[in-house]
Scaffold this active site. Sequence first.
Site, mmCIF file in Angstrom:
data_model
loop_
_atom_site.group_PDB
_atom_site.id
_atom_site.type_symbol
_atom_site.label_atom_id
_atom_site.label_comp_id
_atom_site.label_asym_id
_atom_site.label_seq_id
_atom_site.Cartn_x
_atom_site.Cartn_y
_atom_site.Cartn_z
ATOM 1 N N HIS A 186 0.857 -1.186 0.000
ATOM 2 C CA HIS A 186 0.000 0.000 0.000
ATOM 3 C C HIS A 186 0.891 1.233 0.000
ATOM 4 O O HIS A 186 1.902 1.288 0.721
ATOM 5 C CB HIS A 186 -0.877 -0.008 1.261
ATOM 6 C CG HIS A 186 -2.033 0.933 1.207
ATOM 7 N ND1 HIS A 186 -1.887 2.298 1.278
ATOM 8 C CD2 HIS A 186 -3.368 0.705 1.104
ATOM 9 C CE1 HIS A 186 -3.083 2.866 1.219
ATOM 10 N NE2 HIS A 186 -3.997 1.927 1.112
ATOM 11 N N ARG A 217 -7.015 10.217 0.290
ATOM 12 C CA ARG A 217 -6.705 10.734 -1.044
ATOM 13 C C ARG A 217 -7.962 10.884 -1.884
ATOM 14 O O ARG A 217 -8.057 11.766 -2.728
ATOM 15 C CB ARG A 217 -5.699 9.816 -1.732
ATOM 16 C CG ARG A 217 -4.288 9.950 -1.165
ATOM 17 C CD ARG A 217 -3.315 8.949 -1.779
ATOM 18 N NE ARG A 217 -3.431 7.631 -1.167
ATOM 19 C CZ ARG A 217 -3.543 6.489 -1.843
ATOM 20 N NH1 ARG A 217 -3.587 6.510 -3.157
ATOM 21 N NH2 ARG A 217 -3.610 5.346 -1.206
#
Length: 474
Positions: free
Chosen positions: A258, A281
Site C-alpha cells: 500500500h 486521497r
Amino acid sequence: MSTSDSKRTVIVIGGGLAGVSAAHTLLQHGASVVLLDKKPSLGGNSVKASSGINGAGTEAQKANGIEDSVEAFIDDTTISAGSTLSRPHLIQALTSNSSSALSWLTSEFGVDLSLVARLGGHSIPRTHRGKGGAPGWAITSALIKKLEQAENAKVLKGAKVVRVLQEEDEKSGGRVVGVEYESVDSQGEKKAVNGSVVVATGGYGADFSGFLTQFRPDLLSLPTTNGDHATGDGHRLVLDLAGSRKGVLCDMDQIQVHPTGFVDPANPTSKTKFLAAEALRSVGGLLVDSAGERFVNELDRRDAVTEKMQQVIEAGKAPIRMVMNVKAYEVLKAHCDFYLAKGLMKKYPNAQALTEDTKLPLETLSKTFNAHAEFASGKAKDPFGKTNFDNAEYSVDETLFVAEMTPVVHYTMGGITIDAGAHVLDADGQKIPGLYAAGEVIGGVHGKNRLGGSSLLEAVVFGRLAGENAAKDA
C-alpha cells in the site's frame, strides 16, 4: 483429549470479518457454530480497514444518484487484476454478490453504509462507509457483538488450531471432519472439535520469517500494517492435509504494498505502521515530495502509486507527505481526529508554519496548490492523469493537515485455491469434502492488485458463500 460432537456443527477458524460472516450465515441456515481464534479478542485486520466496502448497484448509490453495474465493477476489477492473473469466475462471484452483501450488513446488523466515494482504480464511486469512524470497525464489531450473543454459537478465544482432521478411509475422499486445537492456558493439551471446517485465518503480511522470505524477500525491509496474527496459519493447515487431498496455494508472490502508511514521528523506525486510508486521497489529499511537488495521480491504482513513491524515495526526494485542506479534513473528520490524537497527523494554521517545521519550500507549495486548482477547473490538464478532483482548492494561507507517508506491506493476494462457492480445491482442481475458505486466506480473487474497498467485500461475500455451502454440507 476431549471431543465435541454434533452432526450440524461447523467449525470456523478465525474471527475477522470473513469468519464472523461465515458464522452468521451458518446460523441463518440452521447450523451450529464453533469459532476459534488464537488471539484474546476477535476482529483481526478487518477492524482496521478504514476506507470502506465496495458494492455495485446498491441502495446507497441510487440514493446518491450514482449509476453503477456489476459489469462495470467486473471491468475495473479485471483491469486491476491484470490479464494473466485475473480469474473471471472469482471476480464474478465477488462483484455479483456485492450489492446483496451490503444489504445484508445494513438490514441484519444495522451498519451505516450511506456514504459513497470513489477510490483509485474505480471508474465509478462504489466504496461505502458510514458517517462515523472506520468502516472496518463499524462492520466487524457489529457482527462480533451479535455472534457472541447467539445461542448456537460457541466462540473460543486464545485457541490456536494446529491440525485439520480428515477421515482416513479411501471411500471418504479425504473428507475434513474437524480440527485439533490448543488453548493458550491449557499448557499444550490438545482438544478436538468435529464438523466441517471454514478457514478464515487471514493473510501472511506479518510472516517475515516465513512466507514473505520464501516468496518476496525483496519486501522484507518494508514495514507492515498487519497485526502479529497475520502469519499464514490457515495456509499451512491446508498444505498439511494428508495425501493427494491437500490444498494448494496460488499467487503467493502477489503481495500488495500500500502506498500510504503513516510514519510516526515518535517511532519512525517501527516495523508496524498505521494505514493512511486511501479515503484520505479520495476526498482530496495530495502527495508531495521533499521539494513540495506532486509526482503522481493520487487516485491511481495502489500498485501504480506505490511504484511512483518508491521512485521518489530512490531519487532522494523523501520524505513524502500527504497534505489535506480543511474541506477534505471535514469529510473524514473522525478518521483525521484519530490520526491527530495518535500524533500521526499534524495541524498547521498555514503553509508558512508548515514550512518552518518541515523545510518544505513555501514558494513551491504555492505553485503546487495553484496548479492543482487549475487542473481541477479544467484550465489545464494534470500531467499525472488525475481526472477526479474533490476539495481541490488549496491555499497557503489556510489550515493544513499533514502527515509523513511510506509504502507498507498491506495485503496478500495469494492464498488457498478455491472455487466460486468457496470450496477448497486440491491439486487436481477437485473439491476437498468438508473444507471451505474465505477472506484474505484465499488466493486468486484480486490477481496482481486489489482495489481499495474490496478486502471487506471479499470477506463478507466469500464468508457468506462458505457459510451457506458448509451448512448444506453439515
